[in-house]
Design a protein around this motif. Structure first.
Motif, short mmCIF file in Angstrom:
data_model
loop_
_atom_site.label_atom_id
_atom_site.label_comp_id
_atom_site.label_asym_id
_atom_site.label_seq_id
_atom_site.Cartn_x
_atom_site.Cartn_y
_atom_site.Cartn_z
N GLU A 13 7.95 3.37 -8.71
CA GLU A 13 6.44 3.04 -8.28
C GLU A 13 6.21 1.57 -7.49
OE1 GLU A 13 7.97 3.56 -11.41
OE2 GLU A 13 7.26 2.13 -12.93
N ASP A 14 7.37 0.92 -7.17
CA ASP A 14 7.40 -0.14 -6.23
C ASP A 14 7.37 0.28 -4.72
OD1 ASP A 14 9.53 -1.96 -8.37
OD2 ASP A 14 7.17 -2.25 -8.12
N GLN A 21 8.61 -0.99 5.06
CA GLN A 21 8.75 0.13 4.15
C GLN A 21 9.78 -0.09 2.95
OE1 GLN A 21 6.78 3.26 3.73
NE2 GLN A 21 7.88 3.36 1.77
N VAL A 22 9.47 -0.08 1.86
CA VAL A 22 10.13 -0.15 0.63
C VAL A 22 9.83 1.10 0.09
CG1 VAL A 22 10.66 -1.16 -1.42
CG2 VAL A 22 10.04 -2.57 0.58
N THR A 23 11.56 1.82 -0.34
CA THR A 23 11.38 3.09 -0.90
C THR A 23 12.18 3.12 -2.02
OG1 THR A 23 10.84 4.30 1.17
CG2 THR A 23 11.87 5.55 -0.75
N GLN A 51 0.79 -1.22 -0.13
CA GLN A 51 -0.12 0.11 -0.02
C GLN A 51 0.77 1.32 0.10
OE1 GLN A 51 -3.05 0.02 3.17
NE2 GLN A 51 -4.45 1.47 1.86
N ALA A 52 0.81 2.26 -1.10
CA ALA A 52 1.52 3.44 -1.01
C ALA A 52 0.56 4.56 -0.49
CB ALA A 52 1.61 3.63 -2.69
N PRO A 53 0.75 5.49 0.01
CA PRO A 53 0.03 6.63 0.57
C PRO A 53 -0.90 7.02 -0.33
CG PRO A 53 2.42 6.82 1.14
CD PRO A 53 2.54 5.93 0.00
N GLY A 54 -2.28 7.12 -0.12
CA GLY A 54 -3.26 7.62 -0.89
C GLY A 54 -3.65 6.47 -1.97
#
Length: 118
Positions: A88-89, A113-115, A38-41
């Motif tokens: 985008e991952d 968290q994966v950034t 899940q990414a923010p928003g």
């Protein structure tokens, strides 16, 4: 049931990470298990799932060819190997149990968290 994810972090685009999910409180051997993110928003997105036998795997289209999933029932651990990472991952990745046919989330962990930087 407890699922504990680890292995997230910050990587450059094109890099790799391996996520791990250690489970306890239930027998992993008999459960379909996988990952969603899940990414923010954003809504949560199913990423990958592996059947109890390990004979079937599922990947969402955007990660096919880049991610692999595996399980080590003796270690009660599931892995998500992520290669060729893209910005985008970027998301929080959650390990989860799934129902029949890898549908329907059961229990899930606290996430990691994966950034991916560009």
């Amino acid at each position: 049931a407890q699922l504990v994810e680890s292995g997230g972090g910050l990587v450059h685009s094109g890099g790799s990470l391996r996520l791990s999910c250690a489970v306890s409180g239930f027998t992993l051997d008999h459960r379909n298990i996988g990952w969603f993110r899940q990414a923010p928003g954003n809504e949560h997105e199913e990423v990958s799932c592996i059947s109890a036998s390990g004979g079937s795997t599922y990947f969402t289209d955007s990660v096919k060819g880049r991610f692999t999933i595996s399980r080590d029932n003796a270690k009660s651990t599931v892995y998500l190997q992520m290669n060729s990472l893209k910005p985008e991952d970027t998301a929080v990745y959650y390990c989860a149990t799934y129902g029949r046919g890898c549908h329907g989330i059961g229990s899930w962990g606290q996430g990691t968290q994966v950034t991916v930087s560009s």
